[in-house]
Design a protein around this motif. Structure first.
Motif, short mmCIF file in Angstrom:
data_model
loop_
_atom_site.label_atom_id
_atom_site.label_comp_id
_atom_site.label_asym_id
_atom_site.label_seq_id
_atom_site.Cartn_x
_atom_site.Cartn_y
_atom_site.Cartn_z
N ARG A 223 -3.56 10.65 -3.59
CA ARG A 223 -2.14 10.56 -3.28
C ARG A 223 -1.53 9.41 -4.05
O ARG A 223 -2.16 8.39 -4.27
N ARG A 224 -0.30 9.62 -4.46
CA ARG A 224 0.50 8.56 -5.08
C ARG A 224 1.69 8.34 -4.16
O ARG A 224 2.31 9.29 -3.70
N PHE A 225 1.99 7.08 -3.93
CA PHE A 225 3.06 6.71 -3.01
C PHE A 225 4.16 6.00 -3.77
O PHE A 225 3.89 5.05 -4.52
N THR A 226 5.37 6.45 -3.60
CA THR A 226 6.52 5.74 -4.16
C THR A 226 6.95 4.71 -3.13
O THR A 226 7.23 5.06 -1.98
N LEU A 227 6.96 3.47 -3.56
CA LEU A 227 7.29 2.39 -2.64
C LEU A 227 8.79 2.21 -2.57
O LEU A 227 9.48 2.17 -3.60
N GLY A 228 9.29 2.09 -1.40
CA GLY A 228 10.72 1.89 -1.21
C GLY A 228 11.06 0.42 -1.30
O GLY A 228 10.19 -0.44 -1.50
N PRO A 229 12.33 0.12 -1.13
CA PRO A 229 12.74 -1.30 -1.13
C PRO A 229 12.10 -2.02 0.05
O PRO A 229 11.81 -1.42 1.08
N GLU A 230 11.89 -3.31 -0.13
CA GLU A 230 11.32 -4.10 0.96
C GLU A 230 12.30 -4.10 2.12
O GLU A 230 13.51 -4.21 1.92
N PRO A 231 11.77 -3.99 3.32
CA PRO A 231 12.68 -4.05 4.49
C PRO A 231 13.28 -5.45 4.61
O PRO A 231 12.67 -6.43 4.20
N GLU A 232 14.47 -5.45 5.16
CA GLU A 232 15.12 -6.75 5.37
C GLU A 232 14.35 -7.52 6.42
O GLU A 232 13.87 -6.97 7.40
N ARG A 233 14.22 -8.80 6.20
CA ARG A 233 13.53 -9.68 7.15
C ARG A 233 14.59 -10.46 7.94
O ARG A 233 15.55 -10.94 7.36
N PHE A 234 14.38 -10.54 9.21
CA PHE A 234 15.33 -11.25 10.05
C PHE A 234 14.80 -12.62 10.39
O PHE A 234 13.70 -12.91 10.52
N GLY B 73 1.16 -1.13 -7.41
CA GLY B 73 2.08 -1.74 -8.37
C GLY B 73 3.38 -2.09 -7.66
O GLY B 73 3.47 -2.03 -6.44
N ARG B 74 4.38 -2.42 -8.45
CA ARG B 74 5.67 -2.80 -7.86
C ARG B 74 6.41 -1.60 -7.28
O ARG B 74 7.12 -1.72 -6.28
N GLU B 75 6.27 -0.44 -7.92
CA GLU B 75 7.03 0.73 -7.49
C GLU B 75 6.17 1.86 -6.94
O GLU B 75 6.68 2.76 -6.29
N GLN B 76 4.87 1.83 -7.24
CA GLN B 76 3.99 2.90 -6.78
C GLN B 76 2.65 2.33 -6.34
O GLN B 76 2.23 1.27 -6.78
N VAL C 282 13.85 10.39 -3.22
CA VAL C 282 12.49 9.95 -3.54
C VAL C 282 11.49 10.70 -2.67
O VAL C 282 11.65 10.78 -1.45
N LYS C 283 10.48 11.28 -3.32
CA LYS C 283 9.37 11.88 -2.57
C LYS C 283 8.37 10.75 -2.33
O LYS C 283 7.74 10.28 -3.26
N PRO C 284 8.22 10.30 -1.09
CA PRO C 284 7.38 9.13 -0.86
C PRO C 284 5.89 9.39 -1.08
O PRO C 284 5.15 8.46 -1.39
N ILE C 285 5.44 10.64 -0.95
CA ILE C 285 4.02 10.94 -1.13
C ILE C 285 3.87 12.12 -2.08
O ILE C 285 4.47 13.17 -1.88
N GLU C 286 3.05 11.93 -3.11
CA GLU C 286 2.72 13.00 -4.05
C GLU C 286 1.22 13.26 -3.95
O GLU C 286 0.41 12.34 -4.07
#
Length: 141
Positions: free
Chosen positions: A130-141, A78-81, A6-10
């Motif tokens: 810029r368009r950002f591809t959002l990664g999975p949410e980090p795990e919460r402890f 959005g949910r993914e970008q 995944v390219k996080p920044i376009e």
């Protein structure tokens, strides 16, 4: 798809920036007068290569008459970008009857029920987006 694929920044070209501006309706107008920066939320319409918004008498209008060089930013998530578009340009108050009549045909209405009879046009001279591809949410402890 692996996270490494995944390219996080376009970085977006002017045409892609304009397409996103056409899809948005709320942004932030940034100005500076006397070395004091200011920022105002405004609803807007993108049309004919320009941005239009309505305003009333007040500090925003006064600042535009002192310094017509502005920056404008709008974004979306959005949910993914997510994306962000910033433009720099020149603002001017529409004064000719024909320009005002044309602006009144645009789908531009105040978000809150206030009287805003003054139309402002921003002519862009520079875009960055810029368009950002959002990664999975980090795990919460």
């Amino acid at each position: 798809m692996d996270i490494d694929d995944v390219k996080p920044i376009e970085y977006l070209d002017d045409d892609a920036c304009w397409e996103l501006l056409l899809s948005a309706s709320l942004g932030r107008l940034a100005m500076s007068v006397g070395n004091e920066p200011d920022i105002f939320p405004v609803n807007f319409v993108a049309a004919d290569g320009r941005l239009f918004f309505r305003t009333a008498e007040g500090s925003k209008l006064l600042e535009l008459t002192v310094n017509d060089h502005v920056a404008f930013e709008t974004d979306g998530v959005g949910r993914e970008q997510a994306w962000s578009v910033v433009l720099k340009g020149t603002a001017r108050i529409l004064e000719k009857r024909a320009e005002i009549d044309a602006a009144e045909e645009l789908p531009l209405h105040p978000l809150i029920p206030t009287l805003k009879y003054i139309y402002v046009e921003i002519t862009p001279r520079e875009f960055s987006g810029r368009r950002f591809t959002l990664g999975p949410e980090p795990e919460r402890f």
